[in-house]
Design a protein around this motif. Structure first.
Motif, PDB file in Angstrom:
ATOM      1  N   THR A  27       0.807  -1.224   0.000  1.00 54.26           N
ATOM      2  CA  THR A  27       0.000   0.000   0.000  1.00 54.26           C
ATOM      3  C   THR A  27       0.838   1.272   0.000  1.00 54.26           C
ATOM      4  N   ARG A  28       0.249   2.293  -0.622  1.00 52.63           N
ATOM      5  CA  ARG A  28       0.846   3.629  -0.607  1.00 52.63           C
ATOM      6  C   ARG A  28       0.458   4.334   0.707  1.00 52.63           C
ATOM      7  N   ALA A  56       4.200  -0.094  -4.257  1.00 60.69           N
ATOM      8  CA  ALA A  56       5.366  -0.946  -4.451  1.00 60.69           C
ATOM      9  C   ALA A  56       4.899  -2.386  -4.573  1.00 60.69           C
TER      10      ALA A  56
HETATM   11  N1  TRP Z   1       3.832   2.816   1.987  1.00 65.15           N
HETATM   12  C1  TRP Z   1       5.048   3.063   1.257  1.00 65.15           C
HETATM   13  C2  TRP Z   1       5.003   4.435   0.592  1.00 65.15           C
HETATM   14  O1  TRP Z   1       3.948   4.877   0.157  1.00 65.15           O
HETATM   15  C3  TRP Z   1       5.188   1.987   0.197  1.00 65.15           C
HETATM   16  C4  TRP Z   1       6.505   2.003  -0.477  1.00 65.15           C
HETATM   17  C5  TRP Z   1       6.852   2.768  -1.548  1.00 65.15           C
HETATM   18  C6  TRP Z   1       7.629   1.186  -0.177  1.00 65.15           C
HETATM   19  N2  TRP Z   1       8.123   2.490  -1.911  1.00 65.15           N
HETATM   20  C7  TRP Z   1       8.643   1.540  -1.105  1.00 65.15           C
HETATM   21  C8  TRP Z   1       7.891   0.204   0.781  1.00 65.15           C
HETATM   22  C9  TRP Z   1       9.896   0.971  -1.058  1.00 65.15           C
HETATM   23  C10 TRP Z   1       9.143  -0.382   0.816  1.00 65.15           C
HETATM   24  C11 TRP Z   1      10.146   0.008  -0.091  1.00 65.15           C
HETATM   25  O2  TRP Z   1       6.048   5.087   0.520  1.00 65.15           O
END
Ligand code: TRP
Length: 76
Positions: A27-28, A56
């Motif tokens: 999730t974002r 991701a």
């Molecule tokens: N919740 C994180 C975010 O929105 C998800 C994420 C994005 C992430 N890039 C990542 C998690 C890289 C682990 C590694 O930023």
């Protein structure tokens, strides 16, 4: 259309190089959790987009991954 607005337009391609490859959508936002997981067997291909929900992905197992950043193999 709301669905169009939520996707980035860019696609990633994941091709499983063995049975049981798992792809997890993360999730974002502030907390990162796995909201979906998809299992592929050898030779199966997933074509997917990042969205407002999915920031991701995590891939477990041997797979070929194509993105605009290039080609990479997991599980080797
Ligand atoms: N919740 C994180 C975010 O929105 C998800 C994420 C994005 C992430 N890039 C990542 C998690 C890289 C682990 C590694 O930023």
């Amino acid at each position: 259309m709301e669905l169009e607005g939520s996707a980035t337009g860019r696609y990633i391609v994941v091709k499983a190089l063995e049975d049981g490859v798992t792809i997890m959508g993360l999730t974002r936002g502030k907390d990162t959790r796995s909201h979906h997981s998809e299992r592929l067997d050898a030779g199966e291909v997933l074509v997917a987009q990042f969205t407002e929900l999915t920031a991701a992905i995590k891939i477990r197992g041997k797979a070929e991954i194509l993105t605009e950043a290039g080609r990479v193999e997991s599980g080797t």
